[in-house]
Write an enzyme that holds these catalytic residues in place. Structure first.
Site, PDB file in Angstrom:
ATOM      1  N   LYS A  44       0.851  -1.178   0.000  1.00  0.00           N
ATOM      2  CA  LYS A  44       0.000   0.000   0.000  1.00  0.00           C
ATOM      3  C   LYS A  44       0.895   1.240   0.000  1.00  0.00           C
ATOM      4  CE  LYS A  44      -4.192   1.693   2.290  1.00  0.00           C
ATOM      5  NZ  LYS A  44      -4.128   2.884   1.461  1.00  0.00           N
ATOM      6  N   GLY A  45       0.404   2.329  -0.569  1.00  0.00           N
ATOM      7  CA  GLY A  45       1.195   3.549  -0.649  1.00  0.00           C
ATOM      8  C   GLY A  45       1.672   4.019   0.712  1.00  0.00           C
ATOM      9  N   ASN A  68     -13.414   3.762  -4.924  1.00  0.00           N
ATOM     10  CA  ASN A  68     -12.809   3.998  -3.621  1.00  0.00           C
ATOM     11  C   ASN A  68     -12.257   5.404  -3.534  1.00  0.00           C
ATOM     12  OD1 ASN A  68      -9.693   4.158  -2.884  1.00  0.00           O
ATOM     13  ND2 ASN A  68      -9.854   3.091  -4.862  1.00  0.00           N
ATOM     14  N   CYS A 128      -1.211  11.247  -7.090  1.00  0.00           N
ATOM     15  CA  CYS A 128      -1.447  12.078  -5.905  1.00  0.00           C
ATOM     16  C   CYS A 128      -1.620  13.540  -6.315  1.00  0.00           C
ATOM     17  CB  CYS A 128      -0.268  11.969  -4.944  1.00  0.00           C
ATOM     18  SG  CYS A 128       0.085  10.311  -4.367  1.00  0.00           S
ATOM     19  N   GLY A 241      -5.417  -3.382 -14.112  1.00  0.00           N
ATOM     20  CA  GLY A 241      -6.718  -2.793 -14.393  1.00  0.00           C
ATOM     21  C   GLY A 241      -7.716  -3.880 -14.723  1.00  0.00           C
TER      22      GLY A 241
END
Length: 302
Positions: A44-45, A68, A128, A241
């Site tokens: 996760k980031g 999300n 981001c 994707g």
């Protein structure tokens, strides 16, 4: 039959890795999935400081996938280095750390901190919002893509993957900018911006109003963008994707991806990554493919 992939000088036992934000940092899935069987785990980031993320509700089911707006909630690089990296080092799988930030300086702080850590690659999430540029994502401006890639490459010790946003006019321009900035690879696609409205309450389902759409519905868009990117750059590609089965993974590889990243499917079936690994192996046996490299970009013109 060889399923191994050499990607930017790193050896992967097979082309299947996890998509950032859908697999935690591996620990959350380790009781369901043998992490040793995966080519790699993408975390996760992680940012320079803890992020609380967006207000709830921040997840919604939609046709063919989900929205999300989690907002990259994460514990920050200090906790990540103390807790998550040591856990992943117990497994025979590659560790790819996803990095996020609001400014170039925030990205650089995390990349510099990771330079001394035993991780294999860094994936830079340039979807981001760039707070210094009024909130537009880094990945929506070719110059910003070039600049941040170049700055990161100056200090990074691991190979750098730039994760591209599909919310652009021309994905090829973003990929070219990343390559020109020195990126070792690109990964695509990140989520597509979407929205859901509750017609009974006449209100937005997500507190953030918009969210990133992922899941099977975006797969054809992702395949097209991977194919276009493969013809535009000379660096390798991680395709993602809407991959939910081995057919989707093979399709992405034929379009030009060397590795495939499985995301939303993990929520539907925690075993999906393992099933995709096994499905790729069966496909190779069925079609007498001796090396997975034979399939990369091997789609034929009609």
């Amino acid at each position: 039959m060889n399923t191994c992939v050499n990607f930017c000088g790193i050896n992967f036992k097979n082309p299947v890795i996890t998509a950032s934000g859908t697999f935690g940092s591996g620990q959350e899935y380790s009781q369901f999935v043998d992490l040793n069987r995966l080519g790699g785990v993408v975390t996760k980031g992680v940012a320079n400081l803890p992020w609380k993320g967006n207000p709830t509700p921040r997840v919604a089911e939609v046709y063919g996938g989900m929205l999300n707006a989690v907002g990259l909630q994460n514990p920050g690089i200090d906790t990540f280095c103390k807790r998550d990296i040591p856990f992943l080092q117990n497994y025979d799988t590659n560790i790819i750390v996803n990095v996020c930030g609001h400014t170039t300086e925030e990205y650089l702080e995390v990349v510099e901190r990771l330079a001394s850590e035993n991780v294999d690659m860094l994936e830079i999430n340039i979807s981001c919002p760039n707070v210094k540029e009024g909130g537009i994502a880094f990945g929506q401006d070719p110059k910003a893509v070039f600049d941040i890639t170049q700055q990161i490459k100056k200090i990074a010790k691991q190979p750098i993957i730039m994760k591209l946003s599909p919310n652009v006019t021309d994905i090829k321009e973003m990929a070219k900018a990343a390559e020109a900035g020195g990126a070792d690879a690109v990964s695509l696609i990140n989520t597509i911006t979407g929205m859901k409205i509750d017609i009974n309450k006449r209100s937005f389902v997500l507190a953030n109003k918009t969210g990133g759409m992922s899941g099977p519905a975006i797969h054809p868009v992702a395949v097209r963008m991977v194919y276009e990117t493969a013809s535009a750059v000379n660096i390798p590609i991680i395709g993602m994707g809407g991959i939910v089965n081995y057919e989707d993974a093979i399709e992405m590889i034929l379009a030009g991806a060397s590795l495939v990243s499985v995301g939303t499917a993990n929520f539907m079936d925690p075993q999906s990554t393992i099933k995709i690994v096994e499905g790729i192996e069966d496909y190779m046996r069925r079609y007498n493919v001796s090396d997975i490299k034979e399939l990369v970009g091997a789609v034929h013109e009609r």
